[in-house]
Design a protein around this motif. Structure first.
Motif, PDB file in Angstrom:
ATOM      1  N   CYS A 200       8.030   5.784  -1.187  1.00 28.90           N
ATOM      2  CA  CYS A 200       6.615   5.481  -0.692  1.00 28.90           C
ATOM      3  C   CYS A 200       5.951   4.136  -0.572  1.00 28.90           C
ATOM      4  O   CYS A 200       5.581   3.742  -1.474  1.00 28.90           O
TER       5      CYS A 200
ATOM      6  N   GLN B 283      -6.221   0.961  -3.240  1.00 26.75           N
ATOM      7  CA  GLN B 283      -4.681   0.891  -2.840  1.00 26.75           C
ATOM      8  C   GLN B 283      -4.297   0.587  -3.366  1.00 26.75           C
ATOM      9  O   GLN B 283      -3.107  -0.773  -3.097  1.00 26.75           O
TER      10      GLN B 283
ATOM     11  N   PHE C 142      -2.391  -1.079  -6.726  1.00 28.06           N
ATOM     12  CA  PHE C 142      -1.868  -0.138  -7.598  1.00 28.06           C
ATOM     13  C   PHE C 142      -1.752  -1.160  -9.108  1.00 28.06           C
ATOM     14  O   PHE C 142      -0.964  -2.638  -8.445  1.00 28.06           O
TER      15      PHE C 142
ATOM     16  N   VAL D 163       0.676  -1.222   0.083  1.00 22.09           N
ATOM     17  CA  VAL D 163      -0.048   0.025   0.017  1.00 22.09           C
ATOM     18  C   VAL D 163       1.220   1.188  -0.117  1.00 22.09           C
ATOM     19  O   VAL D 163       2.304   1.144   0.403  1.00 22.09           O
ATOM     20  N   ALA D 164       0.286   2.120  -0.117  1.00 21.35           N
ATOM     21  CA  ALA D 164       1.006   4.127  -0.717  1.00 21.35           C
ATOM     22  C   ALA D 164       0.898   4.399   0.897  1.00 21.35           C
ATOM     23  O   ALA D 164       2.715   4.783   0.951  1.00 21.35           O
ATOM     24  N   THR D 165       0.361   4.372   1.972  1.00 18.20           N
ATOM     25  CA  THR D 165       0.778   5.292   3.009  1.00 18.20           C
ATOM     26  C   THR D 165       0.669   4.247   4.621  1.00 18.20           C
ATOM     27  O   THR D 165       0.134   3.437   4.528  1.00 18.20           O
TER      28      THR D 165
ATOM     29  N   SER E 227       1.385  -3.523   9.906  1.00 12.93           N
ATOM     30  CA  SER E 227       2.328  -2.956   9.186  1.00 12.93           C
ATOM     31  C   SER E 227       3.466  -1.962   8.863  1.00 12.93           C
ATOM     32  O   SER E 227       3.875  -1.573  10.055  1.00 12.93           O
TER      33      SER E 227
ATOM     34  N   ALA F  57      -2.922   3.818   5.388  1.00 14.83           N
ATOM     35  CA  ALA F  57      -3.882   3.285   4.581  1.00 14.83           C
ATOM     36  C   ALA F  57      -3.421   1.714   5.682  1.00 14.83           C
ATOM     37  O   ALA F  57      -4.423   0.983   5.437  1.00 14.83           O
TER      38      ALA F  57
ATOM     39  N   ARG G 248      -8.511  -3.786  -0.217  1.00  8.18           N
ATOM     40  CA  ARG G 248      -7.245  -3.276  -0.780  1.00  8.18           C
ATOM     41  C   ARG G 248      -7.748  -2.763  -2.129  1.00  8.18           C
ATOM     42  O   ARG G 248      -8.145  -1.390  -2.148  1.00  8.18           O
ATOM     43  N   LYS G 249      -8.451  -2.954  -2.986  1.00  8.95           N
ATOM     44  CA  LYS G 249      -9.131  -3.093  -4.336  1.00  8.95           C
ATOM     45  C   LYS G 249     -10.175  -2.078  -3.376  1.00  8.95           C
ATOM     46  O   LYS G 249     -10.220  -1.105  -4.139  1.00  8.95           O
TER      47      LYS G 249
ATOM     48  N   SER H 296       2.268  -1.710  -9.399  1.00  8.83           N
ATOM     49  CA  SER H 296       2.735  -2.371  -8.030  1.00  8.83           C
ATOM     50  C   SER H 296       3.962  -2.129  -7.861  1.00  8.83           C
ATOM     51  O   SER H 296       4.780  -2.524  -6.900  1.00  8.83           O
TER      52      SER H 296
END
Length: 348
Positions: free
Chosen positions: A208, A232, A234, A56-58, A198, A61, A227-228, A237
């Motif tokens: 990122c 999130q 990508f 994921v990006a963050t 996480s 998230a 996630r979809k 990815s």
């Protein structure tokens, strides 16, 4: 003298080089590329067991979707009252899970096991009106620079297991905590009873890159959809995977964390030697909290230092004098010995 946050630092050159190399050519999308799969296998190697990994990006998230994956109608997730999920994520964990957070007290940023057991007991599984216990999340390293010992994680895990609750770890500064303890990734997570992690890379040299790690892949099946739905997943990815590929190469991620912790150690040692400043509380990761004269803060800022003033803890209202201020200093892989020396000179 950039001590405002490790988020201010750029990306390590080896991570950037790996990302650039991955930009050439074609690769299958949505996490199916050879690089994605190789990095997922690397996570299994790092944690010494089969795992399910979701990029994921963050960090927000990662935390929010982790908690969403284990929620139930009326569910309550328990966290420390200063945890990032409660204080700094704009209600995202509640939004994505449809549940809510209940905070628990504890000294030095860590959940007190007895207080946790008491709070969980207030939300039994048949509590239709009040909601029912669903999960517990701890932050490692904590929001105030401290680190749960392995025994302290065991103590929290024993309570979650006794109540049939999954245990999540917010590891935004996972590597910093790991090297501070001198433990292995396995020893600090699933061997202690952590179910979901996480795993943060952004604060420690990535551009990122965050990941959700399930230590029981059988419990991760719904995360594909979660996630979809959260936007999130990508298509490219592989560019998150490429960052992790460079991050793990030759133990770079641990070297970067050792450096940032080492720079924080220099700050702590230097502050303890001054007559004008003192540490607000003991820390062992890459965050330092110190009380300095307001005049020293202005001097440092005038000379280009960047840091944040920190709220005085409600439990310690008399911690700071009228002519003093509490500040947070965060080191990173890019912090230099000269940065530390120049800041300490401002306190002389």
């Amino acid at each position: 003298m950039f001590f405002a946050s490790d988020n201010w630092a750029g990306a390590h050159s080896k991570v950037a080089e790996r990302l650039l190399a991955a930009s050439n050519g074609f690769a299958s999308a949505y996490g199916t590329s050879e690089l994605d799969q190789r990095v997922e296998a690397k996570f299994a190697e790092v944690f010494e067991r089969e795992v399910a990994v979701f990029f994921v990006a963050t960090g927000t998230a990662a935390n929010s979707l982790s908690l969403a994956s284990v929620q139930k109608p009326g569910g309550i997730s328990f966290c420390h009252n200063e945890a990032h999920v409660a204080e700094d994520e704009c209600g995202a964990p509640d939004f994505f899970s449809g549940a809510r957070l209940a905070t628990v007290e504890g000294a030095l940023g860590k959940i007190d096991p007895k207080a946790l057991a008491t709070k969980i007991a207030r939300f039994p599984q048949d509590a239709v009106h009040h909601g029912r216990a669903a999960a517990v999340t701890i932050t490692q390293a904590t929001e105030i620079g401290t680190v749960y010992s392995l025994d302290e994680i065991d103590a929290i895990a024993s309570i979650t297991k006794a109540n049939g609750l999954p245990l999540h770890m917010d590891g935004a500064r996972f590597a910093n905590a790991l090297v501070a303890l001198g433990a292995t990734p396995a020893e600090m997570t699933w061997k202690r009873g952590i179910d979901i992690l996480s795993f943060g890379g952004t604060k420690n040299g990535c551009w990122c890159a965050e990941a959700i790690v399930f230590f029981d892949p059988e419990k991760a099946k719904e995360m594909h959809f979660i996630r979809k739905r959260a936007a999130q997943l990508f298509s490219k990815s592989r560019f998150i995977a490429a960052q992790f590929d460079g991050y793990f190469q030759d133990g770079l991620w641990l070297d970067l964390a050792r450096h940032s912790n080492g720079m924080a150690d220099r700050l702590r040692a230097g502050i303890e030697k001054t007559n004008s400043a003192h540490l607000a509380w003991p820390t062992v990761s890459n965050e330092v909290f110190t009380i300095i004269p307001k005049s020293s803060a202005r001097t440092a800022e005038d000379k280009g230092a960047k840091f944040y003033e920190w709220p005085i803890p409600e439990s310690q209202p008399d911690l700071v004098g009228s002519d003093e201020t509490l500040i947070r200093l965060v080191t990173s892989f890019a912090t230099t010995e000269a940065d530390v020396a120049n800041f300490l000179a401002c306190l002389a």
